[in-house]
Design a protein around this motif. Structure first.
Motif, mmCIF file in Angstrom:
data_model
loop_
_atom_site.group_PDB
_atom_site.id
_atom_site.type_symbol
_atom_site.label_atom_id
_atom_site.label_comp_id
_atom_site.label_asym_id
_atom_site.label_seq_id
_atom_site.Cartn_x
_atom_site.Cartn_y
_atom_site.Cartn_z
ATOM 1 N N LYS A 143 0.810 -1.213 0.000
ATOM 2 C CA LYS A 143 0.000 0.000 0.000
ATOM 3 C C LYS A 143 0.848 1.270 0.000
ATOM 4 O O LYS A 143 0.430 2.293 -0.535
ATOM 5 C CB LYS A 143 -0.933 0.007 1.207
ATOM 6 C CG LYS A 143 -2.000 -1.083 1.151
ATOM 7 C CD LYS A 143 -2.948 -0.977 2.338
ATOM 8 C CE LYS A 143 -4.054 -2.027 2.245
ATOM 9 N NZ LYS A 143 -4.998 -1.944 3.388
ATOM 10 N N THR A 144 1.988 1.201 0.635
ATOM 11 C CA THR A 144 2.864 2.367 0.677
ATOM 12 C C THR A 144 4.294 1.899 0.890
ATOM 13 O O THR A 144 4.523 0.807 1.434
ATOM 14 C CB THR A 144 2.441 3.342 1.786
ATOM 15 O OG1 THR A 144 3.254 4.508 1.730
ATOM 16 C CG2 THR A 144 2.592 2.720 3.162
ATOM 17 N N LEU A 162 2.154 -2.577 -8.748
ATOM 18 C CA LEU A 162 1.746 -2.567 -7.345
ATOM 19 C C LEU A 162 0.286 -2.148 -7.309
ATOM 20 O O LEU A 162 -0.039 -0.958 -7.167
ATOM 21 C CB LEU A 162 2.638 -1.614 -6.534
ATOM 22 C CG LEU A 162 4.155 -1.861 -6.635
ATOM 23 C CD1 LEU A 162 4.928 -0.754 -5.923
ATOM 24 C CD2 LEU A 162 4.525 -3.217 -6.062
ATOM 25 N N PRO A 163 -0.639 -3.112 -7.429
ATOM 26 C CA PRO A 163 -2.060 -2.766 -7.623
ATOM 27 C C PRO A 163 -2.701 -2.044 -6.445
ATOM 28 O O PRO A 163 -3.693 -1.347 -6.632
ATOM 29 C CB PRO A 163 -2.722 -4.131 -7.880
ATOM 30 C CG PRO A 163 -1.773 -5.135 -7.319
ATOM 31 C CD PRO A 163 -0.416 -4.569 -7.486
ATOM 32 N N GLN A 164 -2.169 -2.203 -5.217
ATOM 33 C CA GLN A 164 -2.768 -1.562 -4.045
ATOM 34 C C GLN A 164 -2.013 -0.315 -3.595
ATOM 35 O O GLN A 164 -2.413 0.316 -2.620
ATOM 36 C CB GLN A 164 -2.814 -2.562 -2.880
ATOM 37 C CG GLN A 164 -3.653 -3.797 -3.143
ATOM 38 C CD GLN A 164 -5.113 -3.462 -3.409
ATOM 39 O OE1 GLN A 164 -5.682 -2.569 -2.768
ATOM 40 N NE2 GLN A 164 -5.726 -4.181 -4.356
ATOM 41 N N LEU A 165 -0.962 0.038 -4.270
ATOM 42 C CA LEU A 165 -0.156 1.172 -3.833
ATOM 43 C C LEU A 165 -0.928 2.469 -4.005
ATOM 44 O O LEU A 165 -1.345 2.818 -5.115
ATOM 45 C CB LEU A 165 1.149 1.238 -4.643
ATOM 46 C CG LEU A 165 2.184 2.248 -4.140
ATOM 47 C CD1 LEU A 165 2.818 1.749 -2.843
ATOM 48 C CD2 LEU A 165 3.262 2.496 -5.189
ATOM 49 N N LEU A 206 -2.373 4.639 -7.302
ATOM 50 C CA LEU A 206 -1.453 5.678 -6.849
ATOM 51 C C LEU A 206 -1.971 7.045 -7.274
ATOM 52 O O LEU A 206 -2.188 7.297 -8.466
ATOM 53 C CB LEU A 206 -0.056 5.438 -7.429
ATOM 54 C CG LEU A 206 1.028 6.412 -6.977
ATOM 55 C CD1 LEU A 206 1.255 6.298 -5.479
ATOM 56 C CD2 LEU A 206 2.330 6.164 -7.725
ATOM 57 N N LYS A 207 -2.143 7.931 -6.278
ATOM 58 C CA LYS A 207 -2.659 9.261 -6.552
ATOM 59 C C LYS A 207 -1.632 10.338 -6.239
ATOM 60 O O LYS A 207 -1.588 11.367 -6.911
ATOM 61 C CB LYS A 207 -3.922 9.512 -5.726
ATOM 62 C CG LYS A 207 -5.047 8.518 -5.977
ATOM 63 C CD LYS A 207 -6.208 8.774 -5.040
ATOM 64 C CE LYS A 207 -7.320 7.752 -5.239
ATOM 65 N NZ LYS A 207 -8.447 7.975 -4.292
ATOM 66 N N ALA A 208 -0.874 10.133 -5.189
ATOM 67 C CA ALA A 208 0.061 11.156 -4.749
ATOM 68 C C ALA A 208 1.318 10.501 -4.210
ATOM 69 O O ALA A 208 1.270 9.411 -3.639
ATOM 70 C CB ALA A 208 -0.574 12.042 -3.681
ATOM 71 N N PHE A 209 2.451 11.163 -4.414
ATOM 72 C CA PHE A 209 3.710 10.656 -3.901
ATOM 73 C C PHE A 209 3.712 10.651 -2.376
ATOM 74 O O PHE A 209 4.169 9.704 -1.746
ATOM 75 C CB PHE A 209 4.862 11.517 -4.439
ATOM 76 C CG PHE A 209 6.155 10.778 -4.553
ATOM 77 C CD1 PHE A 209 6.342 9.838 -5.557
ATOM 78 C CD2 PHE A 209 7.186 11.014 -3.675
ATOM 79 C CE1 PHE A 209 7.531 9.148 -5.679
ATOM 80 C CE2 PHE A 209 8.384 10.322 -3.778
ATOM 81 C CZ PHE A 209 8.551 9.382 -4.779
ATOM 82 N N VAL A 210 3.205 11.718 -1.786
ATOM 83 C CA VAL A 210 3.041 11.802 -0.337
ATOM 84 C C VAL A 210 1.582 12.022 -0.048
ATOM 85 O O VAL A 210 0.970 12.959 -0.567
ATOM 86 C CB VAL A 210 3.876 12.954 0.270
ATOM 87 C CG1 VAL A 210 3.624 13.058 1.767
ATOM 88 C CG2 VAL A 210 5.352 12.733 0.006
ATOM 89 N N ALA A 211 0.996 11.154 0.759
ATOM 90 C CA ALA A 211 -0.424 11.255 1.079
ATOM 91 C C ALA A 211 -0.619 11.149 2.576
ATOM 92 O O ALA A 211 0.126 10.461 3.276
ATOM 93 C CB ALA A 211 -1.216 10.153 0.366
#
Length: 1461
Positions: A1116-1117, A1144-1147, A1173-1178
């Protein structure tokens, strides 16, 4: 005595006892003043005594003596009593005043005071009497010979923490100290390597272990003084050596040393052998408790001192070097600014401790400018003859040390050879043969008459220089290396004018005034850079050696005719990568030339070489030459001819060799093999043809020939009367080449035949003296004559050291070791019927000289040998290689393995039935393999144990029965029967301690890699790979009862893959885990992992450079910061260079948590197939944030960004970004991002000025590349360095250029490709088209709405002036290239393709057979295309044929139509 007298006596005594208690108090009262005054007087005496003792103690302490304990006790009591008495007397004045004032004195108080005074006086009297000391101290114990820990920590390697290579040597040295059979230990290495510090650490360890009663250390130096050495030794032994005579001093010292039961003597810095007996040090067995450690720069000195064990101090590894450098330079080297520079400076020190300490201390607390300047100077010093003062200053101690070693060389020949080494490039494996040829040409060697003698002399010199640690061993046969710092020193020596080395000579450098710097030079070596032709008119009147090396490319440098006119003294000329069409005229005037090497050159006519009458050494090695000129036969003094690797050489005229009567060395391997036939048996035509070529028969006229290398394809070419009795070394290949051959011995013969072999005299003699024999049966199935070779020569193979047999069939046993007494290497490959190497009745100590054993593809082999008497001895075996022996169940017995003390490499592969490596043997209880460094066990499906202890119980692979103290590399691949690697039993402390590389692959029954009890032994593990182990749940087991702070602290490269059950990584479970050395991490197909690093683990990633994660389904991360409440956290990964995330399907994010990321060196980010994946830092605060990069990520050095398959991504850049982020971005690729609307706001363009490549592909939602807010006006909207722009399958893209009506400048755009962008109606506006001056390629494909390429505005010759190719395909609505044009003049335009563009006016015109009009109609006016070559419109192929009779302007419409079929 009468009864009356007795009664009177008793009565008197009774009255005395009764009266005393009554009278005594009155006595104290009556003598009150007397007692008080008496105490005062005695206190004065005590004070005088105490002062005297204090003075003596102070003097003793200043002299470093130890104060005696009874004196210290007396002073303590005296000080206490003085204080008490002084207080008592002070109080007495007040008491007296109270007692005697008034009408009634206080008799009780007076009594007590008087009694106390009398009591203290008695105590004072006693102390005064005891204070009469004869002496108050004794000489202090001699200080230790090693510095304190605090001082050692500031020296190069005083604290061995983090220096595992030194720790390993320290352990070995301590073992040698405890060995009763070892009396003298040698430690040798180059100056500055840390020998002194190392032996001091040995002494500290010996003191801690209480190995010796006394330890002494003396510095001998290069000019030993016997009397001074004796004085130093006596002083260390606290011996008052008053005698002046040498014999008496020696006897006194010997007697003193013999009184010590166990003593260690360290002799530091020996330059020559030292007679220990003349000093007084007992040798041999005269004092078994006396151990000696000596340090020297020369192995020869250690050997001459009869050292039983020698330890070579090598340079530090890269990790160790950085640890020391960082320790000396301070924490500032960890800063973002300095770290990249500091790491490069550290590498320039090349692992030499003294260099590291010197440079690091010199730069400590210095500015970034000083660091950069130091790096530049250190880098330049290796490529230039001159060395700057700053570099000399930093290296001053090292250079002084090396100069001492250089000056200490005994003879001028050694110095000359050493100086010749300065002519070679850095990090080069220098062939020893080069020095033979150069030195012979320069006449360096005295009393040497043949090349073989010169070769022996050079090998001896190189061995001596290696023994002095001025040169290093090389992994390449026949070569040596030089340490970078030694080379820098050597360049500083040769810079005094005799030798010149220039690694980067630029054009014009040899012109005046630089030429004056070389006028007195003896030797010059140049590495050319960009020089196409030799300069003219250079004048070097004293030059004797000229060496030039061109670039390694096809464009070889050209010669000028009179280049050598000013070099009349030349004796040696060497040219590499130079084109020589013919011998230059100035070359022929070099009458003193003795050595000429034209290597890796393109050679033309060499016939004039005959004028060089004095030439002795001639080499064309690796050059492009087709024919050897017959004129070479006129070089009557030629002693060496090298034609090695002249692959194109096919012609050598008959008679050339026979005329070279003085030839000693002839090299033709991988070269000429078109030998002619000798004799009259051939037909006349064939004979005539063969006689035009050189024959082997000519070699019988070369009576001085001692070295021969050649390939003879047909055995029948050997004349029967040619003998090779004088050959000292030869490499002769007879037959057809079927495989690559490595020639490891001076006398090598290869027989790879396709017909029966007749053993006539020549070949028979070669067989008898061969050291390396290769018999290749693989070309044919069976040769009876070849099979009889071994039997015919049973008594002849007395010199054979290496035997290789390929394709041997028809026999079950190979050899009888009686005929191979000195065999060192045995290789048997593809012997289909072989069952054993040899049967029983082996003589004692069979194979005792064997160093290498290789057995491969032996399907019937069941055992290596029948040896019931255990006569096989493998004490010298270094390498054991066994593969594809499927019936083999064991390698050797445990009793045989007991002799494997020299084994270094063990490789066993693809043996299906193999169950154990060492078979169970009752004779041996424990086995040590002390030098084994590498074990590879691969594809052994039945292997259960390396060395079993029980017959039936399933054991781990390694148990306590075998020790591997030196093992560095362990590979376990597809061992399907292994469930555990390590034994639960107590292993020795040194077992696996040196392991640096561990690879575990395909062990599908393994559950755990590192149990907790083994982890403390693996402190040096640097490379770890665990892959395809389906049952592994943990790599490292954590145990609360065991301290896990040191779990794999040295791991540098980590690869974990295909571990579906792995849920946790050890660094996230143990807060104390150290990842400081982790450099590269690759994780793939670990489907149970959710995140990689917790917050506390991230802080340890100070060295991480490469991070790659792919195909982890539950990930996930990457960084999880959950649980940390500090919103101001900043994560700095100062070394990270590349990030690669794939599938990475859940990242959902790279980092989850409220933190900021700083990646100062990150150059490449590649993210593929991460749909969530939406953002580098979330963080939870910004759950709706769908922009990849925001102000939380700092990427000032990012150069490449690739995003592929990010289906949740709507934008890449936020409006706010950290300063300098993305300012170095050069490549941007965005592919398959379905929801992406745009890249970001247009105000980002000023920070993207380094962008060179943009690829946007398969993003269905993309409407615009950059967004422009209403009324937003920017001074610049151009990407000035953009070179390549690709837009593919962007169906909603409305326009390409974000400000279509604004003048753009894309000065470097060279290629534009647009396809499947259906909403575009044109590609350029005229304002944009005028800004792309360098566009060369334009391709537009499948854009349904495009009507024109350039909008409706007028186009002129300023549009696309450098266009070369235009491809327009599948554009159904395209009408024309532009609306109107006035005389388009495209001088470089070569190709035009218009396919499936049905509305195009050019296509319509073609149907009317008017091509010229169609072209002009399509481009909107007159056109000038003088270079146009290919035109393809729909299915008709047209070639624009230039009519050379017309002028250029007229040719623009002259065409010939050619229809493609």
């Amino acid at each position: 005595m009468t009864p009356v007298d007795i009664a009177v006596s008793v009565l008197a005594k009774l009255l005395e006892y009764i009266a005393r208690p009554i009278v005594q108090p009155f006595d104290y009262i009556f003598h009150h003043n007397t007692n008080i005054n008496g105490l005062r007087n005695r206190m004065l005496c005590l004070e005088n005594t105490r002062t005297g003792v204090h003075r003596q103690v102070h003097i003793a302490e200043r002299n470093g003596d130890l104060v005696l304990p009874n004196v210290q006790d007396w002073l303590a009591k005296a000080n206490g009593l003085a204080t008490e008495s002084q207080n008592f007397l002070s109080d007495e004045v007040d008491r007296n005043h109270r007692c005697f004032s008034g009408s009634c004195p206080d008799l009780k108080l007076i009594y007590k005071s008087s009694r106390e005074a009398k009591k203290k006086r008695a105590a004072v009297d006693e102390l005064v009497e005891r204070g009469k000391f004869d002496y108050v101290s004794q000489p202090a114990r001699r200080p230790p010979i090693w510095p304190s820990i605090a001082v050692a920590a500031t020296t190069s390697l005083g604290d061995l923490d983090g220096f595992e290579s030194r720790k390993s040597q320290l352990r070995s040295t301590m073992e040698a100290l405890e060995d009763d059979n070892v009396n003298i230990i040698g430690v040798y290495g180059m100056g500055g390597i840390g020998k002194t510090t190392f032996v001091e650490e040995v002494a500290r360890q010996a003191d801690a272990l209480q190995l010796f009663d006394e330890m002494v250390m003396m510095v001998v130096s290069h000019k030993p003084n016997l009397k001074k050495l004796q004085g130093d030794l006596a002083e260390m032994l606290e011996l008052n050596l008053k005698e002046e005579g040498e014999l008496l001093r020696t006897a006194r010292l010997r007697e003193r040393l013999n009184q010590v039961k166990r003593i260690l003597i360290i002799l530091d810095d020996l330059w020559t052998p030292l007679d220990l007996r003349s000093i007084g040090i007992p040798q041999d067995n005269l004092h078994k408790g006396c151990k000696i450690i000596l340090t020297s720069r020369s192995l020869d000195v250690c050997n001459a001192m009869n050292a039983q064990t020698n330890f070579h101090m090598d340079v530090l590894s890269q990790v160790e070097s950085w640890n020391l450098f960082r320790k000396m330079a301070g924490d500032s080297v960890d800063s973002t600014d300095l770290n990249p520079i500091a790491t490069k400076v550290s590498k320039r020190c090349s692992g030499l401790p003294l260099a590291i300490v010197t440079v690091a201390r010199a730069l400590r607390h210095r500015s970034k400018h000083a660091w950069r300047d130091a790096l530049r100077q250190l880098s330049n010093s290796s490529s230039s003859t001159t060395t700057t003062n700053d570099v000399k200053g930093m290296y001053s101690n090292i250079f002084a040390s090396l100069e001492l070693s250089f000056n200490f060389l005994k003879d001028e020949e050694s110095k000359s050879c050493f100086l010749l080494c300065s002519l070679f490039k850095e990090d080069l494996d220098i062939p020893i043969e080069y020095l033979v040829r150069y030195g012979t040409g320069l006449r360096v060697f005295q009393d040497v008459h043949t090349l073989e003698e010169a070769r022996d002399r050079v090998h001896t010199i190189i061995e001596n220089l290696k023994a002095c640690c001025l040169l290093l061993d090389s992994d390449v046969e026949g070569c040596f290396r030089m340490h970078d710092v030694t080379r820098d020193f050597l360049l500083s020596v040769v810079s005094r004018g005799l030798y010149i080395f220039l690694e980067k000579m630029m054009p014009g450098y040899l012109d005046s005034p630089n030429q004056n710097n070389f006028s007195n030079s003896y030797a010059i070596s140049l590495v050319l850079n960009g020089v196409q032709e030799f300069p003219i008119g250079v004048h070097f009147p004293k030059l004797q050696l000229w060496r030039v090396e061109g670039c390694n490319s096809i464009e070889l440098m050209q010669f000028s005719g009179n280049f050598f006119d000013g070099m009349k003294e030349l004796k040696v000329v060497l040219m590499h990568y130079v084109s020589i069409p013919s011998i230059p005229s100035s070359f022929l005037s070099l009458k003193k030339l003795l050595t000429l090497c034209l290597e890796h050159c393109k050679l033309g006519d060499l016939s004039q070489i005959k004028e060089l009458k004095n030439l002795e050494i001639l080499s064309f090695m690796n050059s492009d030459i087709e024919k050897l000129p017959k004129e070479i036969g006129q070089l009557s003094r030629l002693r060496l001819l090298d034609l090695t690797d002249c692959n194109n050489l096919t012609v050598i005229p008959f008679g050339v060799f026979s005329n070279l009567s003085n030839l000693e060395c002839l090299y033709m391997m991988n070269s000429f093999d078109q030998w002619g036939f000798d004799g009259q048996s051939q037909s006349q035509g064939c004979q005539s043809q063969s006689q035009s070529q050189a024959t082997l028969g000519e070699l019988k006229h070369l009576f001085h020939l001692s070295t021969l290398e050649m390939h003879v394809p047909d055995v029948n070419l050997f004349p029967k009367d040619v003998l090779f009795g004088n050959l000292v070394r030869f490499k002769i290949f007879v037959g057809m080449v079927s495989q690559a051959i490595t020639f490891s011995y001076p006398k090598t013969l290869t027989l790879a035949l396709y017909q029966d072999l007749s053993l006539h005299n020549g070949i028979y003699e070669l067989l008898k003296v061969s050291q390396h024999l290769i018999l290749d049966y693989s070309i044919v199935d069976y040769l009876e004559e070849l099979n009889n070779i071994v039997y015919d020569l049973r008594k002849g193979f007395r010199h054979l050291k290496c035997l290789e047999v390929y394709g041997y069939t028809g026999v079950e046993s190979l050899i009888d070791t009686n005929i191979f007494p000195v065999l060192e290497s045995l290789k048997v490959v593809s012997a289909s019927d072989l069952k054993t190497i040899c049967y029983d009745h082996l003589p004692d100590e069979s194979f005792c000289e064997l160093r290498e054993l290789m057995l491969s593809i032996l399907p019937e082999l069941t055992c290596l040998w029948m040896d019931p008497l255990r006569n096989v001895c493998l004490r010298n075996l270094r390498t054991l290689y066994v593969s594809n022996c499927h019936k083999l169940k064991e390698i050797v017995s445990q009793s045989t393995a007991g002799d494997l003390s020299e084994l270094q490499k063990l490789y066993v592969s693809s043996c299906e039935d193999l169950k154990v490596i060492l078979s169970k043997d009752e004779v041996v209880s424990r086995i040590a393999l002390p030098k084994l460094k590498s074990i590879k066990l691969e594809f052994l499906s039945s292997l259960e144990s390396f060395c079993p202890e029980a017959d039936s119980v399933q054991e781990p692979l390694f148990n306590s029965k075998v020790d591997f103290p030196s093992l560095e590399e362990l590979t376990l691949r597809e061992l399907h029967s292994v469930k555990e690697i390590w034994s639960h039993q107590q292993l020795s402390a040194s077992n696996f301690h040196s392991l640096r590389i561990l690879i575990v692959f395909g062990c599908d029954k393994l559950h755990l890699v590192f149990p907790s009890y083994i982890q403390h032994m693996l402190q040096n593990l640097e490379i770890l790979s665990v892959e395809w182990c389906d049952l592994v749940q943990d790599v490292c087991q954590l145990n609360s009862s065991i301290q896990n702070d040191a779990t794999l602290p040295s791991v540098r490269d980590l690869n974990l893959g295909k571990l579906p059950l792995l849920k946790h990584l050890w660094w996230n479970m143990n807060m104390g885990t150290n990842l400081n050395n982790l450099n590269s991490l690759h994780i793939y197909e670990c489907d149970a992992l959710i995140h990689l690093f917790s917050f506390h683990a991230i802080k340890n990633l100070v060295q991480l450079q490469h991070l790659k994660v792919r195909s982890c389904k539950m990930m996930k991360t990457i960084f999880s910061i959950e649980g940390d409440d500090d919103d101001d956290n900043i994560i700095l990964l100062s070394e990270l260079c590349s990030v690669d995330l794939e599938d990475l399907p859940q990242l959902s994010s790279f980092c989850h948590g409220s933190t900021s990321l700083e990646f100062p060196l990150l150059e490449m980010i590649e993210i593929k197939t991460c749909p969530k994946l939406k953002a580098f830092v979330a963080s939870d605060v910004h759950q709706d944030e769908k922009l990849m990069f925001n102000e939380k990520v700092s990427l000032p050095n990012l150069q490449s960004l690739q995003l592929d398959g990010l289906n949740s991504l709507k934008g890449i850049w936020h409006t706010k970004l950290p300063e300098k982020s993305f300012t170095k971005l050069q490549v941007l690729e965005v592919i398959n991002c379905e929801q992406l609307l745009n890249l970001g706001p247009i105000n980002l363009i000023p920070r993207l000025q380094m962008l060179e490549v943009v690829h946007l592909t398969n993003s269905a939602s993309l409407q615009e590349i950059f967004t422009l807010k209403p009324h937003q006006n920017l001074s610049s909207v151009s990407l000035t360095k953009l070179v390549n722009l690709v837009l593919e399958n962007l169906p909603n893209l409305r326009h390409i250029w974000w400000c279509p009506n604004k003048t753009h400048r894309y000065q470097r755009l060279a290629s534009l490709e647009v396809s499947k962008c259906d909403l575009l109606d044109c590609i350029f506006t005229s304002s944009v088209a005028r800004g792309v001056h360098r566009l060369q390629k334009l391709k537009v494909d499948s854009c349904m709405s495009v009507e024109v390429i350039i909008g409706n505005n007028e186009a002129d010759d300023s549009i696309l002036p450098q266009i070369c190719s235009i491809e327009l395909e599948n554009l159904p609505n395209l009408v024309s290239f532009c609306g109107r044009a006035s005389a388009l003049k495209w001088l470089s335009f070569k190709e035009l393709r218009i396919l499936n563009c049905s509305k195009t006016v050019a296509t319509s015109a073609m149907q009317e057979d008017n091509f010229s009009n169609s072209i002009e109609a399509f481009f909107g006016g007159k056109v000038v295309f003088p270079s146009l070559e290919n035109v393809r419109i729909d299915s008709i192929g047209l070639i624009w044929m230039k009519d050379e009779k017309k002028n250029k302007d007229e040719r623009r419409t002259e065409v010939v139509l050619v229809c493609a079929k």
